[in-house]
Design a protein around this motif. Structure first.
Motif, PDB file in Angstrom:
ATOM      1  N   ARG A 231    -104.511 -45.304 132.419  1.00  0.00           N
ATOM      2  CA  ARG A 231    -104.808 -44.617 131.090  1.00  0.00           C
ATOM      3  C   ARG A 231    -103.548 -44.157 130.550  1.00  0.00           C
ATOM      4  O   ARG A 231    -102.366 -43.519 131.204  1.00  0.00           O
ATOM      5  CB  ARG A 231    -105.420 -43.224 131.393  1.00  0.00           C
ATOM      6  N   LYS A 232    -103.294 -44.275 129.075  1.00  0.00           N
ATOM      7  CA  LYS A 232    -102.280 -43.716 128.530  1.00  0.00           C
ATOM      8  C   LYS A 232    -102.093 -42.329 128.327  1.00  0.00           C
ATOM      9  O   LYS A 232    -103.328 -41.905 127.651  1.00  0.00           O
ATOM     10  CB  LYS A 232    -102.107 -44.582 127.140  1.00  0.00           C
ATOM     11  N   VAL A 233    -100.849 -41.774 128.469  1.00  0.00           N
ATOM     12  CA  VAL A 233    -100.890 -40.217 128.083  1.00  0.00           C
ATOM     13  C   VAL A 233     -99.538 -40.021 127.386  1.00  0.00           C
ATOM     14  O   VAL A 233     -98.540 -40.625 127.796  1.00  0.00           O
ATOM     15  CB  VAL A 233    -100.450 -39.461 129.367  1.00  0.00           C
ATOM     16  N   VAL A 234     -99.804 -39.686 125.975  1.00  0.00           N
ATOM     17  CA  VAL A 234     -98.670 -39.460 125.122  1.00  0.00           C
ATOM     18  C   VAL A 234     -98.211 -38.205 125.109  1.00  0.00           C
ATOM     19  O   VAL A 234     -99.229 -37.280 124.602  1.00  0.00           O
ATOM     20  CB  VAL A 234     -99.177 -40.274 123.650  1.00  0.00           C
ATOM     21  N   VAL A 235     -96.999 -37.754 125.292  1.00  0.00           N
ATOM     22  CA  VAL A 235     -96.634 -36.286 125.149  1.00  0.00           C
ATOM     23  C   VAL A 235     -95.703 -36.344 124.072  1.00  0.00           C
ATOM     24  O   VAL A 235     -94.359 -36.902 123.800  1.00  0.00           O
ATOM     25  CB  VAL A 235     -95.934 -35.880 126.478  1.00  0.00           C
ATOM     26  N   ALA A 236     -96.084 -35.689 123.045  1.00  0.00           N
ATOM     27  CA  ALA A 236     -95.324 -35.564 121.589  1.00  0.00           C
ATOM     28  C   ALA A 236     -95.133 -34.289 121.027  1.00  0.00           C
ATOM     29  O   ALA A 236     -95.866 -33.276 121.418  1.00  0.00           O
ATOM     30  CB  ALA A 236     -96.302 -36.474 120.744  1.00  0.00           C
ATOM     31  N   THR A 237     -94.153 -34.293 120.159  1.00  0.00           N
ATOM     32  CA  THR A 237     -94.105 -33.064 119.195  1.00  0.00           C
ATOM     33  C   THR A 237     -94.841 -33.146 118.199  1.00  0.00           C
ATOM     34  O   THR A 237     -95.816 -33.973 117.855  1.00  0.00           O
ATOM     35  CB  THR A 237     -92.429 -32.872 118.584  1.00  0.00           C
ATOM     36  N   ASN A 238     -94.658 -32.322 117.111  1.00  0.00           N
ATOM     37  CA  ASN A 238     -95.749 -32.411 115.964  1.00  0.00           C
ATOM     38  C   ASN A 238     -95.314 -33.619 114.923  1.00  0.00           C
ATOM     39  O   ASN A 238     -95.852 -33.693 113.999  1.00  0.00           O
ATOM     40  CB  ASN A 238     -95.538 -31.276 114.902  1.00  0.00           C
TER      41      ASN A 238
END
Length: 683
Positions: free
Chosen positions: A326-333
């Motif tokens: 499962r892909k988990v993307v941790v991002a800013t705005n």
């Protein structure tokens, strides 16, 4: 790992956020034309909501000079409208202006796929800071700063048949400046077309701003509004039952809980900055390693996403996760509006964002963590449910949500305008006070910017750019203070060292921060190998030199807890800045380890940011007498505090912290900036 697990509840007034597209931006790794891939992409293209409005859009562009287009991010407006115009044999180049470099690059790749051409070829290209196409493609994606710089050499934009300002609702400083400049250009070039696009904005306000019709007769309007409806996917929104004590840890816990459930789909986590993203990625990777080692199901692929991330790393978020992951993307705005990440079903929203806020009293630009606005919360929610019903888990309660502001304040009213005013001056805007901004900035901010530029000798007493210094400073895509340091480095005989220092300041993270106790201690010990009492900037110089001496080895960075990606980026930036200095005939010379020479050169540009150690034990700015503190990450935090320093920026968290500090002598301020400082004696 904390035992705290956030509990979520549905809002009392259950409502769905409707999204309007299934996919628009995807990663391109194919540079050879593939017929079958092209057919697949063309099918996707025809399914986009914007495609059904093709003829209507072309008709409005023929009839009106300005088109204000309202449509959700991902409805296809950024990729399809330029293609519509090229297919209709629109004469001239089509320029699309994006607020972030990652959006410009990823959109150019997508359009290149759809047209079956090379990126940076004759059909599609992009231009971002320190990375620009050398030819003139028919469709050109660029950042806002690049477009402003092009206006300096071509004030009427004669090479362009149309300009699209995308994601205008973000209201960055450059967006407002460009809208003001385009308003003037459109009056001179009636054949030029402007397309203003956004997901959520006050379309009527922009329509009135660009409409040159003063007769009251709608038939003579020069601007028109169009709204694009899209495919709707409901999104379930949940709020935290109680406020979370740490939204980073809560984000990680929530992602782990989703992964252990039967719910399918990728996860997108919104945090405020690169440091927080890296910390969350590190914690999630620890969970991923545990799952891998135990041969368990629901494996994780954790990916960061922020503006300064190298391009090849940014592309990874657009790829599908490996089978069984499962892909988990941790991002800013950066992932809020500018790009569309396919496969996202779950969104975890921390409820905060980092914003720069300028204090005209201290003349400092502080980076402050603030609650997001309601419009931003809706935008984040819109990232879920691209392919099917999605879920949004907000790490704040309904009471907190009800108190959020409706819209984010435009950047131009809350930021340092020094660079913006310098650019306007270079574009021939003599009276910036009377310049037509969509949202006029505070007059105090404009006054402060003019004062700083005059002190830097970039403008004269009449407000005109000085020759050659002012003109040269305006051509750098840097803060004017940094540009002054660079341009004066040849006179001080330390341009080699200054090039390195300024390049190091262009990336966010140099030293990594492990979360575990033993690794954290080791990281601190290794950092001391580079630290010097002269301050952070000379420490950065030592780090870079060590990186080069190791032949830019990844092992060197791993051993010394340095960010390898950031240092590789520094090498690229330094190379490009060095070419610019050579164009100005500035000698590239070294001061041979004379730190005093380097520090004097730094003071020559950063003198407005001077502070002294007050008798009370805290630092105070020379101007404004504002209390400041040494940031805990600074090399000066654990040693005897020097009497005089200059700093690069101020971060406002619990206190006003100085970052990137250099130790100086007070006499240097009088020697290098006698027009700005003078000595006085108090009884």
């Amino acid at each position: 790992m904390s035992d705290f697990k956030p509990k979520f509840v549905k809002p009392s007034d259950t409502s769905s956020f409707l999204d309007r597209n299934e996919s628009s931006v995807a990663e391109s790794t194919h540079f050879v034309f593939n017929k079958h891939l092209s057919q697949s992409i063309q099918t996707q293209r025809q399914r986009l909501p914007i495609f059904n409005n093709r003829n209507h859009i072309l008709y409005l562009l023929e009839k009106f000079q300005t088109l204000v287009l309202v449509g959700e991010t991902g409805c296809g407006k950024s990729t399809q409208i330029p293609q519509f115009m090229i297919e209709a044999d629109w004469p001239g180049q089509i320029g699309i202006c994006e607020p972030r470099r990652v959006a410009a690059i990823s959109l150019a790749n997508r359009v290149a796929d759809e047209t079956g051409t090379f990126v940076q070829g004759d059909t599609v290209g992009y231009a971002v800071r320190f990375d620009a196409c050398t030819n003139k493609p028919k469709i050109k994606y660029m950042t806002e700063g690049i477009l402003i710089r092009e206006m300096m050499t071509d004030p009427l934009m004669k090479n362009y048949a149309a300009i699209m300002l995308d994601e205008v609702h973000e209201r960055s400083m450059y967006t407002d400046i460009l809208m003001g400049l385009m308003k003037k250009i459109l009056r001179k070039r009636r054949e030029l077309r402007l397309i203003v696009t956004s997901a959520t904005l006050d379309a009527k306000e922009l329509h009135d701003f660009f409409n040159e019709n003063n007769t009251g007769n709608p038939k003579k309007d020069t601007a028109v509004i169009m709204s694009v409806e899209g495919r709707q996917f409901p999104v379930e929104i949940y709020y935290a039952a109680e406020p979370v004590p740490c939204y980073i840890q809560a984000s990680v816990d929530t992602a782990v809980k989703i992964n252990s459930s039967k719910s399918e789909g990728d996860i997108l986590i919104f945090l405020t900055g690169q440091e927080e993203v890296d910390r969350a990625v590190r914690l999630l990777n620890e969970h991923a390693a545990i799952i891998e080692n135990s041969n368990g199901k629901n494996k994780l692929e954790v990916l960061p996403m922020y503006g300064s991330l190298p391009y090849h790393e940014q592309l990874k978020v657009f790829k599908s996760a490996p089978l069984g992951h499962r892909k988990v993307v941790v991002a800013t705005n950066v992932a809020e509006t500018s790009i569309t990440i396919p496969g996202i079903v779950h969104v975890i929203d921390c409820g905060f964002v980092k914003m720069r806020w300028f204090n005209c009293e201290t003349h400092t630009d502080s980076l402050i963590t603030l609650p997001i606005s309601k419009s931003s919360a809706d935008q984040r929610a819109g990232r879920a449910g691209r392919m099917r019903t999605g879920k949004v888990l907000r790490l704040y309660n309904e009471e907190f949500a009800s108190k959020l502001a409706d819209n984010t304040p435009p950047e131009i009213v809350r930021t340092n305008l020094t660079y913006a005013v310098l650019q306007l001056k270079a574009l021939g805007i003599s009276n910036v006070v009377k310049f037509k901004f969509p949202s006029p900035p505070p007059i105090e901010n404009l006054k402060s910017a003019l004062e700083i530029l005059y002190a830097l000798d970039a403008i004269d007493i009449k407000g005109n750019l000085t020759k050659p210094l002012g003109y040269h400073m305006s051509e750098f895509a840097l803060d004017p203070l940094y540009a002054k340091v660079l341009l004066s480095s040849g006179e001080f005989g330390c341009s080699e060292e200054i090039l390195t220092i300024i390049s190091m300041l262009q990336v966010e993270v140099i030293f990594t921060k492990p979360s575990s106790g033993k690794s954290s201690i080791n990281a601190r010990i290794q950092k001391r190998l580079f630290e010097v009492e002269e301050g952070d900037l000379i420490t950065y110089l030592n780090v870079y030199n060590g990186f080069l001496q190791s032949d830019m080895a990844r092992e060197f960075c791993h051993k010394n807890f340095l960010n390898y990606k950031s240092l590789k980026r520094v090498v690229e930036i330094r190379s490009r800045l060095q070419k610019v200095l050579k164009n100005y005939d500035i000698p590239i010379v070294s001061c041979q380890r004379s730190t005093e020479t380097v520090n004097k050169c730094i003071v020559n540009g950063l003198f407005p940011n001077a502070a002294y150690l007050h008798g009370s034990g805290v630092y105070k700015t020379v101007r404004g007498d504002i209390e400041l503190y040494v940031h805990p990450d600074s090399v000066l935090y654990t040693i005897k505090q020097p009497q005089w320093v200059v700093f690069c920026e101020v971060v406002h968290t619990t206190k006003l912290y100085m970052r990137d500090i250099t130790v100086i002598q007070s006499d240097w301020l009088l020697e290098l900036a006698p027009h700005f400082y003078y000595k006085t004696y108090l009884e």
